[in-house]
Design a protein around this motif. Structure first.
Motif, mmCIF file in Angstrom:
data_model
loop_
_atom_site.group_PDB
_atom_site.id
_atom_site.type_symbol
_atom_site.label_atom_id
_atom_site.label_comp_id
_atom_site.label_asym_id
_atom_site.label_seq_id
_atom_site.Cartn_x
_atom_site.Cartn_y
_atom_site.Cartn_z
ATOM 1 N N LYS A 177 0.835 -1.210 0.000
ATOM 2 C CA LYS A 177 0.000 0.000 0.000
ATOM 3 C C LYS A 177 0.869 1.258 0.000
ATOM 4 O O LYS A 177 0.569 2.236 -0.696
ATOM 5 C CB LYS A 177 -0.928 -0.027 1.217
ATOM 6 C CG LYS A 177 -2.066 0.966 1.176
ATOM 7 C CD LYS A 177 -3.030 0.676 2.317
ATOM 8 C CE LYS A 177 -4.266 1.528 2.319
ATOM 9 N NZ LYS A 177 -4.140 2.894 1.939
ATOM 10 N N ALA A 178 1.954 1.225 0.759
ATOM 11 C CA ALA A 178 2.881 2.362 0.778
ATOM 12 C C ALA A 178 3.520 2.554 -0.598
ATOM 13 O O ALA A 178 3.693 3.694 -1.059
ATOM 14 C CB ALA A 178 3.954 2.152 1.842
ATOM 15 N N SER A 179 3.845 1.473 -1.272
ATOM 16 C CA SER A 179 4.411 1.565 -2.619
ATOM 17 C C SER A 179 3.410 2.171 -3.596
ATOM 18 O O SER A 179 3.786 2.926 -4.501
ATOM 19 C CB SER A 179 4.858 0.185 -3.111
ATOM 20 O OG SER A 179 5.948 -0.271 -2.346
ATOM 21 N N ALA A 180 2.135 1.873 -3.410
ATOM 22 C CA ALA A 180 1.097 2.486 -4.249
ATOM 23 C C ALA A 180 1.082 4.003 -4.038
ATOM 24 O O ALA A 180 0.943 4.766 -4.998
ATOM 25 C CB ALA A 180 -0.271 1.883 -3.929
ATOM 26 N N GLY A 181 1.258 4.423 -2.794
ATOM 27 C CA GLY A 181 1.344 5.857 -2.515
ATOM 28 C C GLY A 181 2.569 6.483 -3.152
ATOM 29 O O GLY A 181 2.519 7.601 -3.673
ATOM 30 N N GLU A 182 3.666 5.758 -3.126
ATOM 31 C CA GLU A 182 4.902 6.248 -3.760
ATOM 32 C C GLU A 182 4.698 6.433 -5.263
ATOM 33 O O GLU A 182 5.087 7.456 -5.831
ATOM 34 C CB GLU A 182 6.032 5.258 -3.488
ATOM 35 C CG GLU A 182 7.363 5.696 -4.045
ATOM 36 C CD GLU A 182 8.487 4.710 -3.771
ATOM 37 O OE1 GLU A 182 9.564 4.905 -4.358
ATOM 38 O OE2 GLU A 182 8.303 3.754 -2.993
ATOM 39 N N VAL A 183 4.081 5.452 -5.899
ATOM 40 C CA VAL A 183 3.799 5.565 -7.336
ATOM 41 C C VAL A 183 2.913 6.778 -7.606
ATOM 42 O O VAL A 183 3.155 7.543 -8.549
ATOM 43 C CB VAL A 183 3.131 4.287 -7.894
ATOM 44 C CG1 VAL A 183 2.629 4.507 -9.315
ATOM 45 C CG2 VAL A 183 4.085 3.113 -7.846
ATOM 46 N N ARG A 184 1.892 6.946 -6.786
ATOM 47 C CA ARG A 184 0.978 8.075 -6.974
ATOM 48 C C ARG A 184 1.741 9.404 -6.908
ATOM 49 O O ARG A 184 1.546 10.289 -7.741
ATOM 50 C CB ARG A 184 -0.149 8.026 -5.956
ATOM 51 C CG ARG A 184 -1.317 8.902 -6.341
ATOM 52 C CD ARG A 184 -2.568 8.601 -5.543
ATOM 53 N NE ARG A 184 -2.501 9.153 -4.206
ATOM 54 C CZ ARG A 184 -2.520 8.446 -3.077
ATOM 55 N NH1 ARG A 184 -2.600 7.138 -3.113
ATOM 56 N NH2 ARG A 184 -2.476 9.045 -1.913
ATOM 57 N N SER A 185 2.631 9.534 -5.947
ATOM 58 C CA SER A 185 3.431 10.749 -5.825
ATOM 59 C C SER A 185 4.321 10.951 -7.055
ATOM 60 O O SER A 185 4.454 12.072 -7.562
ATOM 61 C CB SER A 185 4.298 10.665 -4.561
ATOM 62 O OG SER A 185 5.105 11.807 -4.437
ATOM 63 N N GLN A 186 4.900 9.888 -7.549
ATOM 64 C CA GLN A 186 5.762 9.976 -8.730
ATOM 65 C C GLN A 186 4.972 10.313 -9.990
ATOM 66 O O GLN A 186 5.489 10.970 -10.904
ATOM 67 C CB GLN A 186 6.546 8.676 -8.890
ATOM 68 C CG GLN A 186 7.543 8.494 -7.767
ATOM 69 C CD GLN A 186 7.996 7.072 -7.591
ATOM 70 O OE1 GLN A 186 7.517 6.147 -8.258
ATOM 71 N NE2 GLN A 186 8.923 6.868 -6.673
ATOM 72 N N LEU A 187 3.717 9.894 -10.037
ATOM 73 C CA LEU A 187 2.865 10.268 -11.165
ATOM 74 C C LEU A 187 2.646 11.777 -11.206
ATOM 75 O O LEU A 187 2.603 12.376 -12.288
ATOM 76 C CB LEU A 187 1.517 9.539 -11.094
ATOM 77 C CG LEU A 187 1.544 8.051 -11.394
ATOM 78 C CD1 LEU A 187 0.189 7.421 -11.084
ATOM 79 C CD2 LEU A 187 1.938 7.800 -12.851
ATOM 80 N N TYR A 188 2.502 12.388 -10.032
ATOM 81 C CA TYR A 188 2.380 13.847 -9.988
ATOM 82 C C TYR A 188 3.624 14.505 -10.588
ATOM 83 O O TYR A 188 3.520 15.443 -11.373
ATOM 84 C CB TYR A 188 2.171 14.342 -8.549
ATOM 85 C CG TYR A 188 0.748 14.270 -8.080
ATOM 86 C CD1 TYR A 188 -0.156 15.291 -8.373
ATOM 87 C CD2 TYR A 188 0.302 13.191 -7.336
ATOM 88 C CE1 TYR A 188 -1.467 15.227 -7.943
ATOM 89 C CE2 TYR A 188 -1.015 13.118 -6.895
ATOM 90 C CZ TYR A 188 -1.894 14.139 -7.198
ATOM 91 O OH TYR A 188 -3.202 14.074 -6.772
ATOM 92 N N LEU A 189 4.800 14.004 -10.220
ATOM 93 C CA LEU A 189 6.035 14.575 -10.751
ATOM 94 C C LEU A 189 6.100 14.385 -12.261
ATOM 95 O O LEU A 189 6.434 15.318 -13.000
ATOM 96 C CB LEU A 189 7.257 13.938 -10.076
ATOM 97 C CG LEU A 189 8.622 14.404 -10.598
ATOM 98 C CD1 LEU A 189 8.787 15.912 -10.446
ATOM 99 C CD2 LEU A 189 9.736 13.655 -9.889
ATOM 100 N N ALA A 190 5.771 13.186 -12.725
ATOM 101 C CA ALA A 190 5.789 12.920 -14.167
ATOM 102 C C ALA A 190 4.839 13.848 -14.906
ATOM 103 O O ALA A 190 5.152 14.346 -15.998
ATOM 104 C CB ALA A 190 5.427 11.459 -14.437
ATOM 105 N N ASN A 191 3.694 14.131 -14.309
ATOM 106 C CA ASN A 191 2.738 15.058 -14.918
ATOM 107 C C ASN A 191 3.264 16.491 -14.871
ATOM 108 O O ASN A 191 3.180 17.226 -15.860
ATOM 109 C CB ASN A 191 1.391 14.938 -14.217
ATOM 110 C CG ASN A 191 0.296 15.742 -14.890
ATOM 111 O OD1 ASN A 191 -0.248 16.659 -14.300
ATOM 112 N ND2 ASN A 191 -0.026 15.397 -16.121
ATOM 113 N N ASP A 192 3.826 16.878 -13.730
ATOM 114 C CA ASP A 192 4.390 18.231 -13.600
ATOM 115 C C ASP A 192 5.496 18.487 -14.611
ATOM 116 O O ASP A 192 5.638 19.596 -15.126
ATOM 117 C CB ASP A 192 4.940 18.456 -12.187
ATOM 118 C CG ASP A 192 3.863 18.502 -11.123
ATOM 119 O OD1 ASP A 192 2.667 18.660 -11.472
ATOM 120 O OD2 ASP A 192 4.214 18.373 -9.927
ATOM 121 N N LEU A 193 6.294 17.454 -14.890
ATOM 122 C CA LEU A 193 7.400 17.583 -15.848
ATOM 123 C C LEU A 193 6.945 17.350 -17.286
ATOM 124 O O LEU A 193 7.755 17.371 -18.201
ATOM 125 C CB LEU A 193 8.519 16.597 -15.482
ATOM 126 C CG LEU A 193 9.195 16.833 -14.137
ATOM 127 C CD1 LEU A 193 10.162 15.699 -13.819
ATOM 128 C CD2 LEU A 193 9.914 18.182 -14.119
#
Length: 119
Positions: A72-88
Motif C-alpha cells: 500500500k505504501a508503494s502504491a502511494g509512492e507511485v501516486r506521488s511519482q505520477l504527480y512529478l511525471a505530470n508536472d514535468l
C-alpha cells in the motif's frame, strides 16, 4: 483466508495490469532521458505486486498484513511519482488521471484486504 494463491487476489491482479501500464508509459519518448524517475516509478509499481505475493507466501496473517502495508505504501509512492511525471510533462493529464485512478483503486483494495485479515 479463502485464497489458494496470490494470483487469486484482486489487488494483485489489478496491480499486475498496472505494472504493464507503467512500463509502457515510461517507455515513451517523453520519459526517455529521466532514467532515475523511470527506475524509481517502475520499482515502486513492481513492489506492489511483489509484496502482495511475498506476504501471501508467509506463514501468518500478521506477516501478510505487514507486507500488504508495504504494498500500500508503494502504491502511494507511485501516486506521488505520477504527480512529478505530470508536472514535468512526461505524461499528459489524461494519462495522469487514468493511472492515478487505477493506483488509488489498488490501494483501496489492499486496504480492504488488510481490514479483512485483521479481524
Amino acid at each position: 483466508m479463502s485464497f489458494k494463491s496470490f494470483e487469486e487476489i484482486e489487488s494483485w491482479k489489478k496491480a499486475r495490469v498496472f505494472n504493464k501500464l507503467i512500463y509502457s508509459i515510461t517507455s515513451q519518448e517523453n520519459f526517455s532521458k529521466d532514467f532515475d524517475l523511470i527506475r524509481q516509478i517502475r520499482r515502486a509499481s513492481v513492489s506492489i505486486t511483489s509484496n502482495i505475493a511475498e506476504g501471501f507466501e508467509r506463514s501468518t496473517d500478521k506477516e501478510f498484513v505487514y507486507f500488504l502495508f508495504v504494498a500500500k505504501a508503494s502504491a502511494g509512492e507511485v501516486r506521488s511519482q505520477l504527480y512529478l511525471a505530470n508536472d514535468l510533462q512526461y505524461i499528459n493529464n489524461e494519462d495522469f488521471h487514468q493511472l492515478k485512478s487505477k493506483v488509488i483503486e489498488i490501494s483501496k483494495l489492499i486496504g480492504g484486504l488488510i481490514k479483512y485479515l485483521k479481524k
